[in-house]
Write a protein that holds these residues in place. Structure first.
Motif, PDB file in Angstrom:
ATOM      1  N   VAL A   1      38.419  37.155  38.263  1.00 28.31           N
ATOM      2  CA  VAL A   1      37.249  37.845  36.954  1.00 28.31           C
ATOM      3  C   VAL A   1      38.639  39.675  36.562  1.00 28.31           C
ATOM      4  N   VAL A   2      38.135  39.782  37.998  1.00 25.46           N
ATOM      5  CA  VAL A   2      39.124  41.694  38.013  1.00 25.46           C
ATOM      6  C   VAL A   2      40.676  41.106  37.695  1.00 25.46           C
ATOM      7  N   LEU A   3      41.605  40.164  38.274  1.00 24.99           N
ATOM      8  CA  LEU A   3      42.770  40.103  37.362  1.00 24.99           C
ATOM      9  C   LEU A   3      42.878  39.916  36.088  1.00 24.99           C
TER      10      LEU A   3
ATOM     11  N   ALA B   1      51.532  42.599  42.560  1.00 27.25           N
ATOM     12  CA  ALA B   1      50.498  43.273  43.678  1.00 27.25           C
ATOM     13  C   ALA B   1      49.537  43.476  44.153  1.00 27.25           C
ATOM     14  N   VAL B   2      48.447  43.560  43.399  1.00 28.28           N
ATOM     15  CA  VAL B   2      47.274  43.660  43.275  1.00 28.28           C
ATOM     16  C   VAL B   2      46.488  42.750  44.109  1.00 28.28           C
ATOM     17  N   SER B   3      46.744  41.307  44.124  1.00 27.35           N
ATOM     18  CA  SER B   3      46.849  40.472  44.109  1.00 27.35           C
ATOM     19  C   SER B   3      47.118  40.581  46.446  1.00 27.35           C
TER      20      SER B   3
ATOM     21  N   LEU C   1      52.903  41.295  34.917  1.00 31.73           N
ATOM     22  CA  LEU C   1      52.881  39.994  35.964  1.00 31.73           C
ATOM     23  C   LEU C   1      53.193  40.684  37.734  1.00 31.73           C
ATOM     24  N   GLY C   2      53.938  42.103  37.564  1.00 37.51           N
ATOM     25  CA  GLY C   2      54.476  42.776  38.658  1.00 37.51           C
ATOM     26  C   GLY C   2      52.795  43.209  38.768  1.00 37.51           C
TER      27      GLY C   2
ATOM     28  N   PHE D   1      48.050  43.329  47.768  1.00 39.02           N
ATOM     29  CA  PHE D   1      47.426  44.272  48.630  1.00 39.02           C
ATOM     30  C   PHE D   1      45.792  44.080  48.227  1.00 39.02           C
ATOM     31  N   ALA D   2      45.754  43.118  47.721  1.00 42.62           N
ATOM     32  CA  ALA D   2      43.819  42.726  48.347  1.00 42.62           C
ATOM     33  C   ALA D   2      43.728  41.642  49.780  1.00 42.62           C
ATOM     34  N   LYS D   3      44.791  40.600  49.623  1.00 40.95           N
ATOM     35  CA  LYS D   3      44.591  39.371  50.952  1.00 40.95           C
ATOM     36  C   LYS D   3      45.317  40.126  51.948  1.00 40.95           C
ATOM     37  N   GLN D   4      46.355  41.480  51.650  1.00 42.28           N
ATOM     38  CA  GLN D   4      46.641  42.370  52.708  1.00 42.28           C
ATOM     39  C   GLN D   4      45.930  43.105  53.668  1.00 42.28           C
ATOM     40  N   ILE D   5      45.210  44.219  52.959  1.00 42.23           N
ATOM     41  CA  ILE D   5      43.977  45.316  53.251  1.00 42.23           C
ATOM     42  C   ILE D   5      43.371  44.460  53.089  1.00 42.23           C
TER      43      ILE D   5
END
Length: 187
Positions: free
Chosen positions: A171-173, A155-157, A150-151, A159-163
Motif C-alpha cells: 500500500v505504501v509503495l 530503493a525504498v523497498s 521504478l528506481g 532500504f526498508a528491508k535492510q534498515i
C-alpha cells in the motif's frame, strides 16, 4: 457469444494460475491480447488499476475485462469463471485431503513448484518494467520518468528491508508510485 468466451477464458486462467495473481498475469495477458480485447498499453493500465484497487488482482482484472467487453453481466461472468476453480479446489482440499497436505511427498511437490512461481513472478515484473520504460510504438524511446519511479520504489523497498528488517507494505509503495507519477508526469 461473448459471455461464454469470457467465462471459458477466465475459467482456464483460474484453473492454471498457480502462485496467485502475479503468476496469472502472463496467462491473462496472453488471453486478452490474443482475443483483441485490449492492446498492450491498455493491458498495462488495467494491471495498474487492478493492483491498486482493493481485492485480489486476478478477480479485479477479470471484473474489469468482463465489464469492458460485455458490461455488468460480462464482469459477473468473467469473475465467476476466474474464482470457480479456486473455490472448488479449496472445497475438495478441505473436505478430502486435510491429512494429505502434511505428507512429505505432497510437501516436496509444493516446494518444487515454488521456484517456478518465483521465476514467473520475476519474469512478469521484468516484462512490465521493460514495457513501461520502453513504450510500444515509440522507436528508440526511453521513459526516464518510469525508470526513476521504478528506481525510487526499488530503493525504498531495499532500504526498508535492510534498515527495518521487514518488507514495506505494498500500500505504501502504491501511494509512493501514485504521488511520484502525479508529480513527475505533471497531472
Amino acid at each position: 457469444m461473448i459471455y461464454v468466451s469470457l467465462f471459458l477464458t477466465f475459467l482456464k486462467i483460474g484453473m492454471f494460475a498457480f502462485g496467485g495473481a502475479y503468476g496469472a498475469i502472463p496467462l491473462i495477458q496472453e488471453s486478452v491480447l490474443a482475443r483483441g480485447w485490449m492492446d498492450e498499453a491498455m493491458f498495462s493500465n488495467m494491471i495498474a488499476i487492478s493492483e491498486s484497487t482493493p481485492g485480489p488482482i486476478m478477480v479485479n482484472a477479470a471484473t474489469y475485462i468482463g465489464n469492458s467487453q460485455a458490461g455488468i453481466l460480462g464482469a459477473a461472468v468473467a469473475t465467476l469463471g476466474v474464482v470457480l476453480p479456486s473455490f472448488m479446489i479449496i472445497l475438495m482440499v478441505t473436505a478430502l485431503f486435510r491429512g494429505c497436505l502434511k505428507q512429505k511427498r505432497v510437501q516436496a511437490v509444493l516446494k518444487g513448484i515454488k521456484p517456478c512461481l518465483m521465476g514467473v513472478i520475476f519474469a512478469t515484473g521484468a516484462f512490465m518494467a521493460i514495457k513501461n520504460m520502453f513504450p510500444a510504438g515509440e522507436e528508440n524511446s526511453f521513459d526516464i520518468t518510469a525508470a526513476i519511479i521504478l528506481g525510487v520504489l526499488a530503493a525504498v523497498s531495499i532500504f526498508a528491508k535492510q534498515i527495518k528488517a521487514r518488507e514495506i507494505s505494498p500500500v505504501v509503495l502504491i501511494v509512493i508510485a501514485g504521488v511520484a507519477g502525479s508529480l513527475l508526469y505533471g497531472v
